[in-house]
Design a protein around this motif. Sequence first.
Motif, mmCIF file in Angstrom:
data_model
loop_
_atom_site.group_PDB
_atom_site.id
_atom_site.type_symbol
_atom_site.label_atom_id
_atom_site.label_comp_id
_atom_site.label_asym_id
_atom_site.label_seq_id
_atom_site.Cartn_x
_atom_site.Cartn_y
_atom_site.Cartn_z
ATOM 1 N N TYR A 1 0.836 -1.201 0.000
ATOM 2 C CA TYR A 1 0.000 0.000 0.000
ATOM 3 C C TYR A 1 0.873 1.255 0.000
ATOM 4 O O TYR A 1 0.651 2.183 -0.783
ATOM 5 C CB TYR A 1 -0.936 0.002 1.215
ATOM 6 N N LEU A 2 1.869 1.290 0.877
ATOM 7 C CA LEU A 2 2.752 2.454 0.952
ATOM 8 C C LEU A 2 3.563 2.635 -0.332
ATOM 9 O O LEU A 2 3.799 3.765 -0.769
ATOM 10 C CB LEU A 2 3.680 2.342 2.158
ATOM 11 N N PHE B 1 1.206 9.151 -5.501
ATOM 12 C CA PHE B 1 1.071 10.476 -4.914
ATOM 13 C C PHE B 1 2.404 11.114 -4.522
ATOM 14 O O PHE B 1 2.418 12.182 -3.912
ATOM 15 C CB PHE B 1 0.177 10.417 -3.674
ATOM 16 N N GLY B 2 3.491 10.464 -4.852
ATOM 17 C CA GLY B 2 4.806 10.937 -4.427
ATOM 18 C C GLY B 2 5.091 12.383 -4.774
ATOM 19 O O GLY B 2 5.656 13.132 -3.977
ATOM 20 N N ALA B 3 4.698 12.827 -5.940
ATOM 21 C CA ALA B 3 4.955 14.200 -6.362
ATOM 22 C C ALA B 3 3.991 15.188 -5.713
ATOM 23 O O ALA B 3 4.285 16.371 -5.615
ATOM 24 C CB ALA B 3 4.851 14.310 -7.876
ATOM 25 N N LEU B 4 2.848 14.701 -5.243
ATOM 26 C CA LEU B 4 1.829 15.596 -4.707
ATOM 27 C C LEU B 4 1.890 15.770 -3.194
ATOM 28 O O LEU B 4 1.629 16.851 -2.684
ATOM 29 C CB LEU B 4 0.432 15.077 -5.085
ATOM 30 N N PHE B 5 2.226 14.704 -2.477
ATOM 31 C CA PHE B 5 2.189 14.753 -1.026
ATOM 32 C C PHE B 5 3.548 14.399 -0.436
ATOM 33 O O PHE B 5 4.113 13.368 -0.761
ATOM 34 C CB PHE B 5 1.151 13.769 -0.479
ATOM 35 N N LYS C 1 6.640 10.504 0.908
ATOM 36 C CA LYS C 1 8.089 10.334 0.946
ATOM 37 C C LYS C 1 8.567 9.754 2.276
ATOM 38 O O LYS C 1 9.731 9.489 2.454
ATOM 39 C CB LYS C 1 8.759 11.676 0.660
ATOM 40 N N ALA C 2 7.670 9.585 3.242
ATOM 41 C CA ALA C 2 8.028 9.037 4.543
ATOM 42 C C ALA C 2 7.976 7.515 4.531
ATOM 43 O O ALA C 2 7.549 6.884 5.478
ATOM 44 C CB ALA C 2 7.106 9.603 5.613
ATOM 45 N N PHE C 3 8.402 6.916 3.439
ATOM 46 C CA PHE C 3 8.387 5.467 3.258
ATOM 47 C C PHE C 3 9.595 5.074 2.411
ATOM 48 O O PHE C 3 9.967 5.777 1.491
ATOM 49 C CB PHE C 3 7.093 5.057 2.539
#
Length: 120
Positions: free
Chosen positions: A85-86, A93-97, A101-103
């Motif tokens: 899931y992560l 959503f990496g570019a948006l939120f 990036k906390a994964f």
Amino acid sequence: MSELDRDRSIPRLRCYAEMESDGSWFAICLDLNIYARGVGLCEVRESLNNLVVDYIDEAYGKDRAYVSDLVPRRAPNYFFVRCYYLRVRSLVFGALFSAAKAFLAFALPAIPRSSRTVNA
């Protein structure tokens, strides 16, 4: 990158780390069901690596008669689902939120310390 990291013939253990809501980090080795907690990503990865190396050494050392029961020792399915899931959330959503990036998914070598050689 060390020689050990580049050698694709060495089996790899699947691991991931994620930032908790309080800012601390949690990391788990999915193939051995070993986890670590720490203040930062580098700290938790190093801690997990040390725990995994010690576990592998013990499994292939004095507990060699039981190694097939000890390696692999899968984490509960929840952690696999959470990891995937992560990973998907991070890709989509990496570019948006920034929370995406906390994964971090990573792999550790699955060989005992006694089998490792240092190339000069």
